[in-house]
Each structure stands twice: as structure tokens, then as C-alpha cells.
Design a protein around this motif. Structure first.
Motif, mmCIF file in Angstrom:
data_model
loop_
_atom_site.group_PDB
_atom_site.id
_atom_site.type_symbol
_atom_site.label_atom_id
_atom_site.label_comp_id
_atom_site.label_asym_id
_atom_site.label_seq_id
_atom_site.Cartn_x
_atom_site.Cartn_y
_atom_site.Cartn_z
ATOM 1 N N VAL A 12 81.008 125.943 106.072
ATOM 2 C CA VAL A 12 81.132 127.324 105.609
ATOM 3 C C VAL A 12 80.770 128.242 106.770
ATOM 4 O O VAL A 12 80.007 127.861 107.661
ATOM 5 N N ALA A 13 81.340 129.438 106.761
ATOM 6 C CA ALA A 13 81.031 130.422 107.797
ATOM 7 C C ALA A 13 80.940 131.801 107.165
ATOM 8 O O ALA A 13 81.672 132.110 106.211
ATOM 9 N N ALA A 14 80.059 132.635 107.708
ATOM 10 C CA ALA A 14 79.853 133.995 107.213
ATOM 11 C C ALA A 14 80.345 135.000 108.245
ATOM 12 O O ALA A 14 79.901 134.982 109.394
ATOM 13 N N ILE A 15 81.253 135.859 107.821
ATOM 14 C CA ILE A 15 81.719 136.963 108.661
ATOM 15 C C ILE A 15 81.033 138.202 108.116
ATOM 16 O O ILE A 15 81.308 138.646 107.001
ATOM 17 N N ILE A 16 80.120 138.730 108.920
ATOM 18 C CA ILE A 16 79.256 139.815 108.475
ATOM 19 C C ILE A 16 79.440 140.999 109.429
ATOM 20 O O ILE A 16 79.093 140.916 110.601
ATOM 21 N N GLU A 17 79.996 142.078 108.899
ATOM 22 C CA GLU A 17 80.227 143.276 109.703
ATOM 23 C C GLU A 17 79.317 144.397 109.232
ATOM 24 O O GLU A 17 79.128 144.605 108.030
ATOM 25 N N ARG A 18 78.756 145.112 110.189
ATOM 26 C CA ARG A 18 77.949 146.296 109.903
ATOM 27 C C ARG A 18 78.187 147.298 111.025
ATOM 28 O O ARG A 18 77.989 146.972 112.191
ATOM 29 N N ASP A 19 78.641 148.475 110.660
ATOM 30 C CA ASP A 19 78.868 149.553 111.633
ATOM 31 C C ASP A 19 79.766 149.111 112.782
ATOM 32 O O ASP A 19 79.507 149.429 113.956
ATOM 33 N N GLY A 20 80.813 148.331 112.462
ATOM 34 C CA GLY A 20 81.775 147.921 113.480
ATOM 35 C C GLY A 20 81.310 146.779 114.374
ATOM 36 O O GLY A 20 81.966 146.463 115.352
ATOM 37 N N ARG A 21 80.195 146.179 114.041
ATOM 38 C CA ARG A 21 79.677 145.047 114.809
ATOM 39 C C ARG A 21 79.524 143.845 113.880
ATOM 40 O O ARG A 21 79.346 144.010 112.680
ATOM 41 N N PHE A 22 79.574 142.652 114.457
ATOM 42 C CA PHE A 22 79.548 141.414 113.685
ATOM 43 C C PHE A 22 78.321 140.602 114.038
ATOM 44 O O PHE A 22 77.970 140.475 115.225
ATOM 45 N N LEU A 23 77.693 140.035 113.024
ATOM 46 C CA LEU A 23 76.503 139.216 113.221
ATOM 47 C C LEU A 23 76.946 137.822 113.665
ATOM 48 O O LEU A 23 77.623 137.110 112.927
ATOM 49 N N MET A 24 76.579 137.459 114.865
ATOM 50 C CA MET A 24 76.970 136.189 115.472
ATOM 51 C C MET A 24 75.720 135.440 115.906
ATOM 52 O O MET A 24 74.645 136.018 116.016
ATOM 53 N N VAL A 25 75.889 134.146 116.171
ATOM 54 C CA VAL A 25 74.773 133.347 116.675
ATOM 55 C C VAL A 25 75.162 132.695 117.999
ATOM 56 O O VAL A 25 76.310 132.318 118.208
ATOM 57 N N ARG A 26 74.175 132.623 118.870
ATOM 58 C CA ARG A 26 74.291 131.830 120.093
ATOM 59 C C ARG A 26 73.507 130.559 119.820
ATOM 60 O O ARG A 26 72.350 130.625 119.419
ATOM 61 N N GLU A 27 74.162 129.428 120.034
ATOM 62 C CA GLU A 27 73.519 128.161 119.700
ATOM 63 C C GLU A 27 73.678 127.154 120.826
ATOM 64 O O GLU A 27 74.668 127.154 121.547
ATOM 65 N N GLN A 28 72.678 126.315 120.938
ATOM 66 C CA GLN A 28 72.709 125.217 121.906
ATOM 67 C C GLN A 28 73.432 124.048 121.259
ATOM 68 O O GLN A 28 73.063 123.614 120.176
ATOM 69 N N THR A 29 74.482 123.557 121.916
ATOM 70 C CA THR A 29 75.255 122.432 121.396
ATOM 71 C C THR A 29 75.343 121.356 122.477
ATOM 72 O O THR A 29 74.899 121.568 123.610
ATOM 73 N N ASP A 30 75.953 120.236 122.141
ATOM 74 C CA ASP A 30 76.184 119.180 123.131
ATOM 75 C C ASP A 30 77.080 119.667 124.262
ATOM 76 O O ASP A 30 77.084 119.090 125.346
ATOM 77 N N ASP A 31 77.844 120.723 123.994
ATOM 78 C CA ASP A 31 78.747 121.297 124.995
ATOM 79 C C ASP A 31 78.154 122.525 125.674
ATOM 80 O O ASP A 31 78.873 123.284 126.319
ATOM 81 N N GLY A 32 76.869 122.760 125.516
ATOM 82 C CA GLY A 32 76.217 123.920 126.119
ATOM 83 C C GLY A 32 76.039 125.036 125.102
ATOM 84 O O GLY A 32 76.225 124.845 123.902
ATOM 85 N N VAL A 33 75.713 126.226 125.601
ATOM 86 C CA VAL A 33 75.501 127.378 124.733
ATOM 87 C C VAL A 33 76.854 127.855 124.224
ATOM 88 O O VAL A 33 77.794 128.035 125.000
ATOM 89 N N ARG A 34 76.944 128.060 122.915
ATOM 90 C CA ARG A 34 78.192 128.473 122.278
ATOM 91 C C ARG A 34 77.942 129.649 121.335
ATOM 92 O O ARG A 34 76.823 129.862 120.861
ATOM 93 N N LEU A 35 79.013 130.390 121.070
ATOM 94 C CA LEU A 35 79.002 131.549 120.183
ATOM 95 C C LEU A 35 79.738 131.183 118.894
ATOM 96 O O LEU A 35 80.816 130.586 118.953
ATOM 97 N N ASN A 36 79.147 131.549 117.753
ATOM 98 C CA ASN A 36 79.743 131.177 116.475
ATOM 99 C C ASN A 36 79.359 132.212 115.423
ATOM 100 O O ASN A 36 78.373 132.934 115.578
ATOM 101 N N ALA A 93 75.295 141.821 104.941
ATOM 102 C CA ALA A 93 73.951 141.408 105.345
ATOM 103 C C ALA A 93 72.956 142.268 104.594
ATOM 104 O O ALA A 93 73.149 143.472 104.430
ATOM 105 N N GLY A 94 71.907 141.619 104.149
ATOM 106 C CA GLY A 94 70.831 142.340 103.471
ATOM 107 C C GLY A 94 69.589 142.335 104.329
ATOM 108 O O GLY A 94 69.657 142.453 105.553
ATOM 109 N N ALA A 95 68.475 142.131 103.677
ATOM 110 C CA ALA A 95 67.175 142.191 104.342
ATOM 111 C C ALA A 95 67.088 141.186 105.490
ATOM 112 O O ALA A 95 67.645 140.092 105.428
#
Length: 153
Positions: A12-36, A93-95
Motif C-alpha cells: 500500500v502507498a499513501a499520496i499525501i498532499e498539503r499546500d502543493g507539497r507531498f509527504l515523502m520518505v527517504r529510506e535506506q535500502t539494499d540499493d542505497g538511499v531511495r525516495l518513496n 495528513a492529520g496530527a
């Protein structure tokens, strides 16, 4: 592929927009740092909506209220026999709990513009990051009433 029964990994994935910006995560993976997008695997006994709410909270420390299904995506992981079946939801997105520890592997949760995300394609966890965002920006939405769960209890 092995002789065992093949099954896709449900995510599952969450697409969360607020004021024209999207909540994303930077994560450490086996392939290095990735954006999701905040995303993860469906766990036994939970609904798709429970899973996306949980994953968003665990990865961003924000509550999440799903409003619509953006799309269902099937994608093979390059160089493996793994297939992902992704359900992407958009919502609000809430609290935010600044004291909450983020999930293992999550380096940061950050708000990015669509242009910043699209310009970071080399860092995407998978091509689905861009495809889900494009579908969202194109206004693709399906009612959550299309989703039915028949779980015991």
C-alpha cells in the motif's frame, strides 16, 4: 522462477498532499538511499485501509485519512522474481507526533513539490513512485466503496 507457487507481494502507498507539497520518505535500502511515498506491506489480518494508515504513521509520524484509491499497480522488481501489487491511496495528513520514532530504514519524512519529486527519478524506490504521482496529478480517483474486505472477526 522456482517451482513453488508464485504470489505477488501486496503493498500500500499513501499520496499525501498539503499546500502543493507531498509527504515523502527517504529510506535506506539494499540499493542505497531511495525516495518513496509512505508505503509498505499488507500484514496478515488487516484491511488495505488499515495497512495504509499504519504505514503512513510508522514512516512519517503523521496520522493519515484515506479519501480515494488512486490506482492499482503491478510491477516486477528488476533482477528478481519478485512482483509487487501496489494499492495507492490519496488522503489527508492529520496530527504529527514529533516524538515518534520512524520505522527502521526511514531516514526522514519530508514535504516535496511534484517538480522536486519528478526531478529525483534516479532516487525513486521504484518507477511506481512517479506513476502514482502522475496519476494523482491527473485527477485519477476511485471511491473507497470499491474495496471490500471479508476478514474473520
Amino acid at each position: 522462477m522456482s517451482s513453488t507457487q508464485w504470489k505477488p507481494n501486496t503493498t500500500v502507498a499513501a499520496i499525501i498532499e498539503r499546500d502543493g507539497r507531498f509527504l515523502m520518505v527517504r529510506e535506506q535500502t539494499d540499493d542505497g538511499v531511495r525516495l518513496n511515498q509512505p508505503a509498505g506491506h499488507l500484514e496478515y489480518g488487516e484491511t488495505l485501509l488499515q495497512a495504509v494508515v499504519r504505514e503512513a504513521r510508522e514512516e512519517t509520524a503523521h496520522t493519515f485519512t484515506p479519501r480515494a484509491l488512486v490506482g492499482i499497480y503491478l510491477a516486477d522488481k528488476t533482477g528478481s522474481d519478485i512482483t509487487y501489487l501496489r494499492f495507492a491511496f490519496c488522503g489527508d495528513a492529520g496530527a504529527h507526533d514529533p516524538a515518534q520514532r520512524l520505522d527502521d530504514g526511514i531516514l526522514a519524512a519530508e514535504w516535496l513539490s511534484a517538480d522536486e519529486i519528478m526531478a529525483s527519478a534516479a532516487l525513486w524506490r521504484s518507477p511506481l513512485v512517479g506513476r502514482c504521482l502522475q496519476d494523482y496529478l491527473a485527477g485519477q480517483r476511485a471511491s473507497l466503496d470499491l474495496i471490500h474486505h471479508h476478514l474473520p472477526g
